[in-house]
Design a protein around this motif. Structure first.
Motif, PDB file in Angstrom:
ATOM      1  N   TYR A 215       2.409  98.543  44.983  1.00 21.54           N
ATOM      2  CA  TYR A 215       2.266  97.174  44.708  1.00 21.54           C
ATOM      3  C   TYR A 215       1.816  96.541  45.897  1.00 21.54           C
ATOM      4  O   TYR A 215       2.008  96.657  46.976  1.00 21.54           O
ATOM      5  CB  TYR A 215       3.664  96.683  44.179  1.00 21.54           C
ATOM      6  CG  TYR A 215       4.056  96.588  42.626  1.00 21.54           C
ATOM      7  CD1 TYR A 215       4.283  95.385  42.134  1.00 21.54           C
ATOM      8  CD2 TYR A 215       4.079  97.770  42.165  1.00 21.54           C
ATOM      9  CE1 TYR A 215       4.499  95.298  40.871  1.00 21.54           C
ATOM     10  CE2 TYR A 215       4.618  97.713  40.725  1.00 21.54           C
ATOM     11  CZ  TYR A 215       5.000  96.372  39.893  1.00 21.54           C
ATOM     12  OH  TYR A 215       5.151  96.489  38.796  1.00 21.54           O
ATOM     13  N   ASP A 216       0.793  95.489  45.521  1.00 21.45           N
ATOM     14  CA  ASP A 216       0.441  94.603  46.821  1.00 21.45           C
ATOM     15  C   ASP A 216       1.056  93.093  46.268  1.00 21.45           C
ATOM     16  O   ASP A 216       0.592  92.270  45.333  1.00 21.45           O
ATOM     17  CB  ASP A 216      -1.095  94.586  46.905  1.00 21.45           C
ATOM     18  CG  ASP A 216      -1.468  93.888  48.074  1.00 21.45           C
ATOM     19  OD1 ASP A 216      -0.948  93.118  48.436  1.00 21.45           O
ATOM     20  OD2 ASP A 216      -2.563  94.021  48.446  1.00 21.45           O
ATOM     21  N   ILE A 217       2.017  92.517  47.047  1.00 18.30           N
ATOM     22  CA  ILE A 217       2.463  91.137  46.620  1.00 18.30           C
ATOM     23  C   ILE A 217       2.624  90.262  48.115  1.00 18.30           C
ATOM     24  O   ILE A 217       2.645  90.854  49.203  1.00 18.30           O
ATOM     25  CB  ILE A 217       4.003  91.337  46.144  1.00 18.30           C
ATOM     26  CG1 ILE A 217       4.974  92.008  47.216  1.00 18.30           C
ATOM     27  CG2 ILE A 217       3.804  92.125  44.836  1.00 18.30           C
ATOM     28  CD1 ILE A 217       6.296  92.022  46.689  1.00 18.30           C
TER      29      ILE A 217
ATOM     30  N   LYS B  44       5.563 102.066  46.618  1.00 14.26           N
ATOM     31  CA  LYS B  44       5.250 101.516  47.830  1.00 14.26           C
ATOM     32  C   LYS B  44       4.778 100.203  47.650  1.00 14.26           C
ATOM     33  O   LYS B  44       3.989  99.698  47.030  1.00 14.26           O
ATOM     34  CB  LYS B  44       3.957 102.320  48.526  1.00 14.26           C
ATOM     35  CG  LYS B  44       4.522 103.759  48.938  1.00 14.26           C
ATOM     36  CD  LYS B  44       5.442 104.011  50.174  1.00 14.26           C
ATOM     37  CE  LYS B  44       5.665 105.373  50.508  1.00 14.26           C
ATOM     38  NZ  LYS B  44       6.477 105.480  51.403  1.00 14.26           N
ATOM     39  N   VAL B  45       5.002  99.357  49.052  1.00 11.39           N
ATOM     40  CA  VAL B  45       4.698  97.845  48.763  1.00 11.39           C
ATOM     41  C   VAL B  45       4.089  97.437  49.881  1.00 11.39           C
ATOM     42  O   VAL B  45       4.296  97.554  51.033  1.00 11.39           O
ATOM     43  CB  VAL B  45       6.001  97.089  48.450  1.00 11.39           C
ATOM     44  CG1 VAL B  45       5.909  95.774  48.123  1.00 11.39           C
ATOM     45  CG2 VAL B  45       7.224  97.975  47.567  1.00 11.39           C
ATOM     46  N   ILE B  46       2.839  96.694  49.561  1.00 10.96           N
ATOM     47  CA  ILE B  46       1.835  96.224  50.546  1.00 10.96           C
ATOM     48  C   ILE B  46       2.264  94.617  50.648  1.00 10.96           C
ATOM     49  O   ILE B  46       2.369  93.758  49.620  1.00 10.96           O
ATOM     50  CB  ILE B  46       0.466  96.462  50.101  1.00 10.96           C
ATOM     51  CG1 ILE B  46       0.116  97.745  49.812  1.00 10.96           C
ATOM     52  CG2 ILE B  46      -0.424  95.670  51.140  1.00 10.96           C
ATOM     53  CD1 ILE B  46      -1.263  98.212  49.470  1.00 10.96           C
ATOM     54  N   CYS B  47       2.322  94.103  51.816  1.00 12.56           N
ATOM     55  CA  CYS B  47       2.500  92.522  52.159  1.00 12.56           C
ATOM     56  C   CYS B  47       1.257  91.928  52.236  1.00 12.56           C
ATOM     57  O   CYS B  47       0.601  92.151  53.335  1.00 12.56           O
ATOM     58  CB  CYS B  47       3.442  92.641  53.513  1.00 12.56           C
ATOM     59  SG  CYS B  47       3.911  91.111  54.142  1.00 12.56           S
TER      60      CYS B  47
ATOM     61  N   GLN C 103      -0.932  97.769  41.715  1.00 14.38           N
ATOM     62  CA  GLN C 103      -0.898  96.246  41.101  1.00 14.38           C
ATOM     63  C   GLN C 103      -1.087  95.545  42.151  1.00 14.38           C
ATOM     64  O   GLN C 103      -0.263  95.564  43.202  1.00 14.38           O
ATOM     65  CB  GLN C 103       0.406  96.424  40.358  1.00 14.38           C
ATOM     66  CG  GLN C 103       1.038  94.811  39.886  1.00 14.38           C
ATOM     67  CD  GLN C 103      -0.349  94.202  39.006  1.00 14.38           C
ATOM     68  OE1 GLN C 103      -1.351  94.633  38.768  1.00 14.38           O
ATOM     69  NE2 GLN C 103       0.328  93.384  38.114  1.00 14.38           N
ATOM     70  N   TRP C 104      -1.617  94.339  42.005  1.00 14.04           N
ATOM     71  CA  TRP C 104      -2.034  93.382  42.849  1.00 14.04           C
ATOM     72  C   TRP C 104      -1.659  92.033  42.161  1.00 14.04           C
ATOM     73  O   TRP C 104      -2.071  91.498  41.368  1.00 14.04           O
ATOM     74  CB  TRP C 104      -3.244  93.274  43.374  1.00 14.04           C
ATOM     75  CG  TRP C 104      -3.811  92.422  44.583  1.00 14.04           C
ATOM     76  CD1 TRP C 104      -2.814  91.943  45.617  1.00 14.04           C
ATOM     77  CD2 TRP C 104      -4.901  91.959  44.959  1.00 14.04           C
ATOM     78  NE1 TRP C 104      -3.469  91.287  46.321  1.00 14.04           N
ATOM     79  CE2 TRP C 104      -4.883  91.144  46.274  1.00 14.04           C
ATOM     80  CE3 TRP C 104      -6.157  92.274  44.298  1.00 14.04           C
ATOM     81  CZ2 TRP C 104      -6.032  90.837  46.846  1.00 14.04           C
ATOM     82  CZ3 TRP C 104      -7.379  91.628  45.150  1.00 14.04           C
ATOM     83  CH2 TRP C 104      -7.131  90.892  46.260  1.00 14.04           C
ATOM     84  N   GLN C 105      -0.510  91.356  42.578  1.00 15.69           N
ATOM     85  CA  GLN C 105       0.163  90.190  42.020  1.00 15.69           C
ATOM     86  C   GLN C 105       0.700  89.322  42.907  1.00 15.69           C
ATOM     87  O   GLN C 105       1.438  89.483  43.692  1.00 15.69           O
ATOM     88  CB  GLN C 105       1.292  90.690  41.167  1.00 15.69           C
ATOM     89  CG  GLN C 105       1.582  89.033  40.157  1.00 15.69           C
ATOM     90  CD  GLN C 105       2.777  89.626  39.448  1.00 15.69           C
ATOM     91  OE1 GLN C 105       3.022  90.587  38.941  1.00 15.69           O
ATOM     92  NE2 GLN C 105       3.361  88.467  38.785  1.00 15.69           N
ATOM     93  N   LEU C 106      -0.162  88.249  43.172  1.00 15.22           N
ATOM     94  CA  LEU C 106      -0.207  87.025  44.033  1.00 15.22           C
ATOM     95  C   LEU C 106       0.452  85.688  43.507  1.00 15.22           C
ATOM     96  O   LEU C 106       0.724  84.747  44.073  1.00 15.22           O
ATOM     97  CB  LEU C 106      -1.272  86.895  44.901  1.00 15.22           C
ATOM     98  CG  LEU C 106      -1.917  88.092  45.614  1.00 15.22           C
ATOM     99  CD1 LEU C 106      -2.843  87.488  46.610  1.00 15.22           C
ATOM    100  CD2 LEU C 106      -0.699  88.700  46.618  1.00 15.22           C
ATOM    101  N   SER C 107       0.523  85.729  42.294  1.00 13.47           N
ATOM    102  CA  SER C 107       0.971  84.482  41.364  1.00 13.47           C
ATOM    103  C   SER C 107       1.746  84.750  40.326  1.00 13.47           C
ATOM    104  O   SER C 107       1.605  85.994  39.752  1.00 13.47           O
ATOM    105  CB  SER C 107      -0.264  83.492  41.129  1.00 13.47           C
ATOM    106  OG  SER C 107      -0.745  84.176  39.947  1.00 13.47           O
ATOM    107  N   GLY C 108       2.480  83.850  39.859  1.00 18.11           N
ATOM    108  CA  GLY C 108       3.452  83.936  38.584  1.00 18.11           C
ATOM    109  C   GLY C 108       4.868  84.929  38.903  1.00 18.11           C
ATOM    110  O   GLY C 108       4.965  85.471  39.972  1.00 18.11           O
ATOM    111  N   ARG C 109       5.732  84.905  37.911  1.00 18.23           N
ATOM    112  CA  ARG C 109       6.669  85.606  37.880  1.00 18.23           C
ATOM    113  C   ARG C 109       6.390  87.247  37.982  1.00 18.23           C
ATOM    114  O   ARG C 109       5.818  87.646  37.304  1.00 18.23           O
ATOM    115  CB  ARG C 109       7.815  85.521  36.926  1.00 18.23           C
ATOM    116  CG  ARG C 109       9.014  86.252  36.744  1.00 18.23           C
ATOM    117  CD  ARG C 109       9.634  85.885  35.726  1.00 18.23           C
ATOM    118  NE  ARG C 109      10.898  86.625  35.809  1.00 18.23           N
ATOM    119  CZ  ARG C 109      12.422  86.042  36.139  1.00 18.23           C
ATOM    120  NH1 ARG C 109      12.195  85.078  36.658  1.00 18.23           N
ATOM    121  NH2 ARG C 109      13.384  86.943  36.014  1.00 18.23           N
TER     122      ARG C 109
END
Length: 260
Positions: free
Chosen positions: A56-58, A77-80, A40-46
């Protein structure tokens, strides 16, 4: 670049999700995402933390260590996400960038290309950004705007300048125990596939370029891929054949997604 604009258009959507385990490597080593892993790639919104995917990529600035820890508890796992090739006026470190390294706008409000030749200036600034990712507990870095030499930046950037800079960013991440992805920059994949742990690509299907990402798949490295303007039926069959981690997103990169 961080997607903050919405474009009009209609998309026919097909649902689906593919998930395979990731290989974490030996104890104490950095993460090595493998081909086909869902994301999942989320860069905007809640932030929607409930998407049932392993990755996740945030945004690295927008989210706290507690958020990263929460995603870890959920088995993610979380991508910055950080920008390494463009200046952003809305970031807390914006004033630390001297005007001499700021070039033309890159098409997104408040963003300007950086003179990546000036590693004497940019290396400590980017090291601090990668440090932020590490301190918040991220597993990897998605450095954006990694192909300035192909754009009108205001600087006479050459391919060699980009290779040198991209390898520097990869080293900054690896020195801190983080995985790192190559964002777009298709022309330099053959030279850089050995320096990066995965790839992130936008719209390779729309521009009929997905085959150029094969070196990452051949190296057993994930390719995280999105399309914005195609139907899933138009790109998912090829994506599955190539073992890409593909999904349809809206340009704003909010929570909405349709995976292959």
């Amino acid at each position: 670049m961080k997607r903050v604009l919405f474009l009009l258009g209609s998309l026919v959507l097909l649902a689906g999700c593919t998930s395979v385990p990731e290989d974490n490597g030996k104890p104490g080593s950095r993460w090595h995402p493998r081909p086909g892993v869902a994301w999942q790639w989320q860069l905007s919104g809640r932030l929607d933390k409930t998407v049932d995917v392993p990755v996740y990529d945030i945004d690295g600035f927008d989210h706290s260590r507690a958020t990263v820890a929460d995603l870890h508890r959920r088995g993610r796992k979380v991508i910055c996400y950080i920008s390494t090739g463009a200046w952003e006026e809305f970031r807390p470190d914006a004033a630390k960038f001297p005007k001499a390294v700021l070039g033309r706008g890159n098409g997104w409000k408040g963003e300007r290309w950086l003179d990546i030749r000036r590693t004497d200036v940019l290396e400590p600034l980017m090291a601090a950004r990668v440090d932020l990712c590490r301190e918040k507990g991220f597993d990897a870095v998605e450095p954006d705007n990694m192909d300035g030499y192909l754009n009108r930046t205001g600087f006479p950037l050459k391919a060699a300048d980009q290779l040198r800079y991209n390898r520097l960013i990869a080293k900054l991440a690896h020195d801190r125990g983080l995985a790192v992805g190559l964002k777009n920059d298709l022309d330099q994949i053959p030279q850089l596939v050995g320096d990066f742990d995965f790839a992130v690509n936008e719209q390779c299907a729309q521009y009929k370029e997905c085959g150029r990402l094969k070196p990452f798949i051949a190296a057993n490295k994930a390719v995280f891929h999105v399309e914005y303007e195609l139907r899933t039926s138009g790109f998912c069959p090829e994506a599955r054949r190539l073992k890409l981690s593909s999904m349809l997103k809206k340009y704003a990169l909010g929570a909405w997604r349709r995976a292959c």
